[in-house]
Design a protein around this motif. Structure first.
Motif, PDB file in Angstrom:
ATOM      1  N   ALA A 171      12.470  17.546 -39.170  1.00  0.00           N
ATOM      2  CA  ALA A 171      11.242  17.959 -38.499  1.00  0.00           C
ATOM      3  C   ALA A 171      11.608  19.057 -37.520  1.00  0.00           C
ATOM      4  CB  ALA A 171      10.625  16.792 -37.745  1.00  0.00           C
ATOM      5  N   PRO A 172      10.674  19.929 -37.209  1.00  0.00           N
ATOM      6  CA  PRO A 172      10.966  20.947 -36.200  1.00  0.00           C
ATOM      7  C   PRO A 172      11.216  20.274 -34.855  1.00  0.00           C
ATOM      8  CG  PRO A 172       8.627  20.905 -36.741  1.00  0.00           C
ATOM      9  CD  PRO A 172       9.300  20.013 -37.715  1.00  0.00           C
ATOM     10  N   SER A 173      12.207  20.760 -34.120  1.00  0.00           N
ATOM     11  CA  SER A 173      12.501  20.117 -32.857  1.00  0.00           C
ATOM     12  C   SER A 173      12.130  20.992 -31.665  1.00  0.00           C
ATOM     13  CB  SER A 173      13.987  19.745 -32.780  1.00  0.00           C
ATOM     14  OG  SER A 173      14.750  20.922 -32.944  1.00  0.00           O
ATOM     15  N   GLU A 174      11.709  22.241 -31.915  1.00  0.00           N
ATOM     16  CA  GLU A 174      11.217  23.057 -30.803  1.00  0.00           C
ATOM     17  C   GLU A 174      10.279  24.124 -31.329  1.00  0.00           C
ATOM     18  OE1 GLU A 174      14.593  24.675 -28.926  1.00  0.00           O
ATOM     19  OE2 GLU A 174      15.379  25.616 -30.717  1.00  0.00           O
ATOM     20  N   GLY A 175       9.626  24.825 -30.425  1.00  0.00           N
ATOM     21  CA  GLY A 175       8.742  25.906 -30.801  1.00  0.00           C
ATOM     22  C   GLY A 175       7.396  25.407 -31.295  1.00  0.00           C
ATOM     23  N   SER A 176       6.792  26.214 -32.161  1.00  0.00           N
ATOM     24  CA  SER A 176       5.468  25.879 -32.655  1.00  0.00           C
ATOM     25  C   SER A 176       5.576  25.113 -33.961  1.00  0.00           C
ATOM     26  CB  SER A 176       4.653  27.150 -32.895  1.00  0.00           C
ATOM     27  OG  SER A 176       4.612  27.880 -31.692  1.00  0.00           O
ATOM     28  N   ALA A 177       4.588  24.300 -34.187  1.00  0.00           N
ATOM     29  CA  ALA A 177       4.552  23.550 -35.434  1.00  0.00           C
ATOM     30  C   ALA A 177       3.104  23.200 -35.719  1.00  0.00           C
ATOM     31  CB  ALA A 177       5.400  22.287 -35.314  1.00  0.00           C
ATOM     32  N   ARG A 178       2.882  22.622 -36.868  1.00  0.00           N
ATOM     33  CA  ARG A 178       1.536  22.159 -37.195  1.00  0.00           C
ATOM     34  C   ARG A 178       1.617  20.704 -37.597  1.00  0.00           C
ATOM     35  NH1 ARG A 178      -2.613  25.767 -38.387  1.00  0.00           N
ATOM     36  NH2 ARG A 178      -2.094  27.911 -37.813  1.00  0.00           N
ATOM     37  N   ILE A 179       0.610  19.942 -37.198  1.00  0.00           N
ATOM     38  CA  ILE A 179       0.600  18.547 -37.617  1.00  0.00           C
ATOM     39  C   ILE A 179      -0.710  18.243 -38.329  1.00  0.00           C
ATOM     40  CG2 ILE A 179       2.201  17.401 -36.054  1.00  0.00           C
ATOM     41  CD1 ILE A 179       0.141  17.041 -34.055  1.00  0.00           C
ATOM     42  N   SER A 180      -0.596  17.342 -39.272  1.00  0.00           N
ATOM     43  CA  SER A 180      -1.821  16.864 -39.901  1.00  0.00           C
ATOM     44  C   SER A 180      -1.870  15.348 -39.735  1.00  0.00           C
ATOM     45  CB  SER A 180      -1.864  17.263 -41.380  1.00  0.00           C
ATOM     46  OG  SER A 180      -0.996  16.428 -42.112  1.00  0.00           O
ATOM     47  N   ALA A 181      -3.072  14.832 -39.896  1.00  0.00           N
ATOM     48  CA  ALA A 181      -3.271  13.419 -39.610  1.00  0.00           C
ATOM     49  C   ALA A 181      -3.754  12.699 -40.846  1.00  0.00           C
ATOM     50  CB  ALA A 181      -4.285  13.258 -38.495  1.00  0.00           C
ATOM     51  N   ALA A 182      -3.325  11.446 -40.984  1.00  0.00           N
ATOM     52  CA  ALA A 182      -3.837  10.596 -42.057  1.00  0.00           C
ATOM     53  C   ALA A 182      -5.171  10.047 -41.580  1.00  0.00           C
ATOM     54  CB  ALA A 182      -2.853   9.473 -42.353  1.00  0.00           C
ATOM     55  N   ALA A 183      -6.245  10.640 -42.106  1.00  0.00           N
ATOM     56  CA  ALA A 183      -7.567  10.348 -41.559  1.00  0.00           C
ATOM     57  C   ALA A 183      -7.974   8.900 -41.770  1.00  0.00           C
ATOM     58  CB  ALA A 183      -8.596  11.267 -42.196  1.00  0.00           C
ATOM     59  N   GLU A 184      -7.459   8.277 -42.850  1.00  0.00           N
ATOM     60  CA  GLU A 184      -7.908   6.910 -43.110  1.00  0.00           C
ATOM     61  C   GLU A 184      -7.429   5.951 -42.021  1.00  0.00           C
ATOM     62  OE1 GLU A 184      -5.926   8.727 -44.903  1.00  0.00           O
ATOM     63  OE2 GLU A 184      -4.138   7.636 -45.558  1.00  0.00           O
ATOM     64  N   ASN A 185      -6.408   6.368 -41.274  1.00  0.00           N
ATOM     65  CA  ASN A 185      -5.905   5.487 -40.215  1.00  0.00           C
ATOM     66  C   ASN A 185      -6.474   5.819 -38.843  1.00  0.00           C
ATOM     67  OD1 ASN A 185      -4.342   4.019 -41.948  1.00  0.00           O
ATOM     68  ND2 ASN A 185      -2.571   5.368 -41.713  1.00  0.00           N
ATOM     69  N   ALA A 186      -7.399   6.795 -38.799  1.00  0.00           N
ATOM     70  CA  ALA A 186      -7.987   7.136 -37.514  1.00  0.00           C
ATOM     71  C   ALA A 186      -8.940   6.025 -37.075  1.00  0.00           C
ATOM     72  CB  ALA A 186      -8.733   8.447 -37.612  1.00  0.00           C
ATOM     73  N   ILE A 187      -8.970   5.767 -35.781  1.00  0.00           N
ATOM     74  CA  ILE A 187      -9.864   4.748 -35.241  1.00  0.00           C
ATOM     75  C   ILE A 187     -10.817   5.460 -34.283  1.00  0.00           C
ATOM     76  CG2 ILE A 187      -9.965   2.522 -34.087  1.00  0.00           C
ATOM     77  CD1 ILE A 187      -6.805   2.537 -34.453  1.00  0.00           C
ATOM     78  N   LEU A 188     -12.102   5.150 -34.412  1.00  0.00           N
ATOM     79  CA  LEU A 188     -13.076   5.837 -33.576  1.00  0.00           C
ATOM     80  C   LEU A 188     -13.641   4.864 -32.541  1.00  0.00           C
ATOM     81  CD1 LEU A 188     -13.787   8.784 -33.922  1.00  0.00           C
ATOM     82  CD2 LEU A 188     -15.921   8.099 -35.040  1.00  0.00           C
ATOM     83  N   PHE A 189     -13.699   5.313 -31.286  1.00  0.00           N
ATOM     84  CA  PHE A 189     -14.240   4.469 -30.216  1.00  0.00           C
ATOM     85  C   PHE A 189     -15.419   5.178 -29.556  1.00  0.00           C
ATOM     86  CE2 PHE A 189      -9.657   3.679 -30.366  1.00  0.00           C
ATOM     87  CZ  PHE A 189      -9.618   2.307 -30.538  1.00  0.00           C
ATOM     88  N   ASP A 190     -16.329   4.392 -29.041  1.00  0.00           N
ATOM     89  CA  ASP A 190     -17.413   4.948 -28.240  1.00  0.00           C
ATOM     90  C   ASP A 190     -16.844   5.315 -26.871  1.00  0.00           C
ATOM     91  OD1 ASP A 190     -20.797   4.483 -28.043  1.00  0.00           O
ATOM     92  OD2 ASP A 190     -19.634   4.939 -26.249  1.00  0.00           O
ATOM     93  N   ARG A 191     -17.124   6.545 -26.426  1.00  0.00           N
ATOM     94  CA  ARG A 191     -16.486   7.002 -25.196  1.00  0.00           C
ATOM     95  C   ARG A 191     -17.017   6.274 -23.960  1.00  0.00           C
ATOM     96  NH1 ARG A 191     -16.696  13.254 -24.176  1.00  0.00           N
ATOM     97  NH2 ARG A 191     -16.304  13.269 -26.405  1.00  0.00           N
ATOM     98  N   LEU A 192     -18.285   5.888 -24.018  1.00  0.00           N
ATOM     99  CA  LEU A 192     -18.882   5.236 -22.841  1.00  0.00           C
ATOM    100  C   LEU A 192     -18.450   3.785 -22.716  1.00  0.00           C
ATOM    101  CD1 LEU A 192     -22.498   6.669 -22.911  1.00  0.00           C
ATOM    102  CD2 LEU A 192     -20.658   7.195 -21.297  1.00  0.00           C
ATOM    103  N   THR A 193     -18.553   3.042 -23.806  1.00  0.00           N
ATOM    104  CA  THR A 193     -18.253   1.611 -23.722  1.00  0.00           C
ATOM    105  C   THR A 193     -16.803   1.302 -24.014  1.00  0.00           C
ATOM    106  OG1 THR A 193     -18.735   1.253 -26.045  1.00  0.00           O
ATOM    107  CG2 THR A 193     -20.588   1.088 -24.532  1.00  0.00           C
ATOM    108  N   GLY A 194     -16.103   2.215 -24.657  1.00  0.00           N
ATOM    109  CA  GLY A 194     -14.712   1.952 -25.015  1.00  0.00           C
ATOM    110  C   GLY A 194     -14.586   1.057 -26.234  1.00  0.00           C
ATOM    111  N   GLN A 195     -15.718   0.633 -26.811  1.00  0.00           N
ATOM    112  CA  GLN A 195     -15.672  -0.258 -27.972  1.00  0.00           C
ATOM    113  C   GLN A 195     -15.454   0.552 -29.255  1.00  0.00           C
ATOM    114  OE1 GLN A 195     -15.866  -3.763 -27.690  1.00  0.00           O
ATOM    115  NE2 GLN A 195     -15.555  -3.088 -25.577  1.00  0.00           N
ATOM    116  N   ARG A 196     -14.836  -0.104 -30.217  1.00  0.00           N
ATOM    117  CA  ARG A 196     -14.591   0.563 -31.485  1.00  0.00           C
ATOM    118  C   ARG A 196     -15.920   0.765 -32.220  1.00  0.00           C
ATOM    119  NH1 ARG A 196     -12.957  -2.041 -36.541  1.00  0.00           N
ATOM    120  NH2 ARG A 196     -12.476  -0.393 -38.013  1.00  0.00           N
TER     121      ARG A 196
END
Lengths: 365, 285
Positions: free
Chosen positions: A328-353
Motif C-alpha cells: 500500500a502507499p505509505s506516503e503522499g497522495s492516494a485514493r481509497i474506495s469503500a465497500a458500500a455494502e458494509n457502510a452503516i448509515l445513522f441519523d445525525r440528530l438521534t444517532g440511531q441507525r
C-alpha cells in the motif's frame, strides 16, 4: 440448566438511576456477554441477579422461577467477582470447597469436586496456599473454580479477566468459551473489552447508562450497531464516521465523499435528503486506482493488520486498515474506495441507525 | 531496607535506648521499690543497692499489713479478683453487645444509624461524675448498687463505645464482596457473619477488647462511688495503703506490680494474635 430472564429491572442510588428498566433474556445454556463502559451498571445488574443488591423494581426469573426476593444463598448461582473476593483467611482449597460445604456434601465429595475443578483450571499444585501467596492469575482461577465447583445452573462472571496479565487474559479468552460450554450453565459474562465480549458471548448486550442499548449476536452488533455510540465502542481502530446527506440518482441512493459518489446498498430510499452520518469500518476501506483522493498522514502496524491514517481534501480523517504485509502507499497522495455494502448509515440528530427497508421486489432481485 | 552507615545505626540505637529508658524507668523503679522496705525506700540519697525482701508481697498475699506501729488486715487479693471479674465481665458483655452492633453500623445504613452510633460514642465525652450521682440514686433504688452486675453495667460506658467504634472500622474495611461471595456460595447470613466477618475482623476485635480491658481495669471513680469494700477493684483498694501511720510505699509498689501483671500478660498474649492478624490483609484492592 436454567434460563435467565430479567424484566424491567430498576435500581436507583441517591436519585441516580443506575439500572433503568433493564430487560433481557439468556436461553438455557447460553452465554451472554454484558458489555458497557465503566459506570454503565453492569456490575449492579449482576449483583441484582446474584442477590447481593436488591432492585427497586422489576423481576428476576431463573428457570421460570421468580427469585427477586430470595436471599443470595437460595438462588443456586455461581459467581466470580472482578476483585476475586477470595476469603483471605482460608486456603485456596477451602475457598473452592465453600459452595460444596454449603450443600452439605461429604468430605470425600468435597475433595473429589475440588480436585477435579482445580486440575481443570491448573491450580491443583497451589491448593494449600492462602490467597496472599497466589499470583493474580492463580487468584483469578481460584475464584473461577469456586464459582464452577458446585456446577451451578447459572454462572455470573464479573469481568474475571480484568485484573490478570495480558498473556493469561489471551489464554483464558480462548479457554473460557469451551469451559463454559462443557459446563452447560447459563452464563452472563461482564466485560469492558469488546474483543472479549465478541470472543465469549453467543450474544452481546450493550448496557449504556443503565439501559440496554442493543442485544444481538456479535456479528449483529459489529455490522449493524443500533447507534453511533455502539458503533464507536466496537472495533479497533474506531469506525470512520462522516457527515453526509444521502442523494438519489438513476443508479440509486448514494452519498458524496469528496465529490465521489458512493452508492449504498438498496433499501435506503427513506434516508434521502436527511442529515445522516455514514459509518465505514477501517477494513471496509482499501486503497485503489479510483476513489476518494486522500493525503496519507501516518501508518501504524497493529499486530496482524496495518492501519493508515489519511485525510481527505476537506480535512476529514479516515482510518484504512489492511492485513499486515500487503502493499500500500505509505506516503503522499492516494485514493481509497469503500465497500458500500458494509457502510452503516445513522441519523445525525438521534444517532440511531437508519435501517434499510427492503421491499419484496428488491429483496428478490 | 535502606543502607545505613554504622554511625547512623549507633545513633538510632542510642535514641531508641533513651526512649525505652524514659518509658520503662517508672515501672523499673516501682519493681525495685516493691522489693524494699519502707526504710530503704525513704532513705536519702536513694540507692539501687539494697537487700531485696519479699516481705511486701508476702504481706499483700497473706492479707496482713504490718507496719511499725500496728497490724491491720487488707484484702488486696480480693480487690485483684474483683478487678478481674469486673474488667473481664464488662469486656465480655461489651463484645457480646458491641460486635454485632458494630457490624450493623458498618454494613447497614439505616435511618438514624449515624446518630445512634455517635450518641454511643458521646458517652465517652461526659465526665463520669456527671452520670455518677443520678446513677447512684437509681442503683440504690433498684438494688444494683454494690453488685457486680451493676458495676459491669456502668462499665459499659467505658467499654462499649470503644469496642463499637474500633470494631466498626474493621468491619468496614472488609470488602462486602467477600461476604457476598460466601453467601452466593450458599451460606446463610449468620454463617457468613461467623465464618467470614468475625475472623477477618478478629485482630480489630482483639485490639479493641484489650484496650477496653485496660480502660476498665484502670477505672477508679465508678468503683469508688458505686462499690463497697468487698466489690472494690485494685485501683480503689490501693487507697488502703495510705494508713494513719503513713504511706506504705513498699507495699503499694508490690500491689502495683501485682495489678499490672494480669494486663501485661493479656497484652503479651494478644500481641501475637494482633501481629498475625495484621499480616492477613490479602484482599486485592
Amino acid at each position: 440448566m436454567k434460563a435467565i430472564r430479567i424484566e424491567n429491572l430498576t435500581k436507583t442510588y441517591k436519585g441516580q438511576a443506575v439500572l433503568d428498566g433493564v430487560s433481557l433474556e439468556v436461553p438455557e445454556g447460553g452465554t451472554l456477554a454484558l458489555f458497557g463502559a465503566s459506570g454503565a451498571g453492569k456490575t449492579v445488574l449482576l449483583r441484582c441477579i446474584a442477590g447481593a443488591v436488591e432492585p427497586d423494581a422489576g423481576r428476576i426469573l431463573l428457570g421460570g422461577e421468580d427469585v427477586t426476593g430470595l436471599p443470595p444463598e437460595a438462588r443456586g448461582i455461581g459467581m466470580a467477582f472482578q476483585n476475586f473476593a477470595l476469603f483471605p483467611h482460608m486456603s485456596a482449597e477451602a475457598n473452592i470447597a465453600s459452595p460444596l460445604e454449603a450443600r452439605r456434601s461429604s468430605r470425600a465429595q468435597i475433595l473429589d469436586g475440588v480436585g477435579r475443578v482445580a486440575r481443570l483450571l491448573k491450580i491443583d499444585h497451589v491448593l494449600g496456599h492462602h490467597p496472599k501467596a497466589l499470583s493474580n492469575g492463580q487468584k483469578q482461577r481460584t475464584a473461577l473454580a469456586r464459582a464452577l465447583v458446585a456446577e451451578p445452573d447459572v454462572l455470573l462472571l464479573d469481568d474475571p479477566l480484568r485484573n490478570v496479565d495480558a498473556k493469561l487474559r489471551f489464554e483464558m479468552r480462548l479457554e473460557l468459551p469451551r469451559l463454559l460450554a462443557d459446563r452447560g450453565a447459563t452464563v452472563i459474562y461482564v466485560t469492558q473489552d469488546y474483543k472479549e465480549a465478541m470472543a465469549i458471548g453467543q450474544s452481546i448486550a450493550v448496557l449504556d447508562e443503565g439501559r440496554i442499548a442493543q442485544i444481538g449476536t456479535p456479528e449483529d452488533i459489529y455490522l449493524r450497531p443500533a447507534s453511533i455510540g455502539i458503533a464507536r465502542l466496537f472495533g479497533e481502530p474506531v469506525i470512520n464516521l462522516l457527515d453526509v446527506i444521502p442523494e438519489r440518482d438513476e443508479r440509486g441512493v448514494h452519498v458524496r465523499l469528496s465529490d465521489q459518489k458512493l452508492y449504498l446498498a438498496p433499501g435506503y430510499e427513506a434516508a434521502v435528503g436527511r442529515a445522516a452520518v455514514i459509518g465505514l469500518r477501517p477494513e471496509a476501506l482499501h486503497f485503489a486506482e479510483h476513489g476518494i483522493p486522500v493525503e496519507i498522514e501516518a501508518e501504524t502496524p497493529f499486530n496482524e493488520k496495518t492501519v493508515t491514517l489519511t485525510q481527505t481534501k476537506r480535512g476529514r480523517e479516515l482510518f484504512v486498515s489492511r492485513p499486515a504485509g500487503t502493499p500500500a502507499p505509505s506516503e503522499g497522495s492516494a485514493r481509497i474506495s469503500a465497500a458500500a455494502e458494509n457502510a452503516i448509515l445513522f441519523d445525525r440528530l438521534t444517532g440511531q441507525r437508519i435501517v434499510p427497508v427492503l421491499h419484496a421486489r428488491e429483496a428478490a432481485a | 531496607m535502606t543502607h545505613q552507615s554504622p554511625l547512623e545505626r549507633l545513633l538510632r540505637g542510642l535514641a531508641l535506648v533513651l526512649v525505652v529508658c524514659f518509658f520503662i524507668f517508672p515501672i523499673l523503679w516501682i519493681v525495685l521499690m516493691s522489693f524494699q522496705t519502707n526504710e530503704t525506700i525513704l532513705r536519702s540519697p536513694p540507692s539501687v543497692v539494697f537487700r531485696p525482701t519479699v516481705s511486701n508481697y508476702a504481706a499483700i498475699i497473706s492479707g496482713h499489713l504490718d507496719s511499725n506501729v500496728a497490724s491491720m488486715g487488707i484484702e488486696f487479693m480480693r480487690n485483684l479478683m474483683n478487678s478481674v471479674i469486673l474488667s473481664a465481665g464488662s469486656v465480655a458483655l461489651s463484645l457480646v453487645l458491641g460486635v454485632p452492633a458494630a457490624y450493623a453500623f458498618a454494613r447497614h445504613k439505616f435511618r438514624g444509624s449515624e446518630d445512634i452510633a455517635f450518641t454511643l460514642l458521646s458517652f465517652r465525652f461526659a465526665p463520669p461524675l456527671l452520670v455518677l450521682l443520678p446513677l447512684t440514686l437509681y442503683f440504690q433504688q433498684i438494688g444494683l448498687a454494690d453488685t457486680y452486675l451493676g458495676l459491669i453495667w456502668v462499665y459499659q460506658l467505658i467499654c462499649l463505645p470503644l469496642i463499637l467504634w474500633i470494631v466498626r472500622g474493621y468491619f468496614e474495611d472488609i470488602s462486602p464482596d467477600i461476604e457476598h461471595a460466601y453467601r452466593i456460595a450458599g451460606h446463610s447470613w449468620f454463617s457468613t457473619f461467623c465464618r467470614i466477618s468475625l475472623p477477618l475482623a478478629g485482630p480489630g476485635i482483639a485490639a479493641a477488647a484489650l484496650l477496653a480491658f485496660i480502660f476498665a481495669w484502670n477505672n477508679f471513680v465508678f468503683a469508688l462511688v458505686l462499690a463497697s469494700a468487698d466489690k472494690q477493684p485494685v485501683t480503689v483498694g490501693a487507697l488502703a495503703f495510705v494508713t494513719a501511720s503513713g504511706i506504705q510505699y513498699g507495699q503499694i509498689a508490690a500491689a502495683v506490680v501485682l495489678s499490672i501483671l494480669p494486663v501485661l500478660a493479656l497484652a503479651l498474649y494478644a500481641q501475637r494474635y494482633l501481629v498475625e492478624g495484621l499480616s492477613l490483609g490479602a484482599v486485592k484492592g
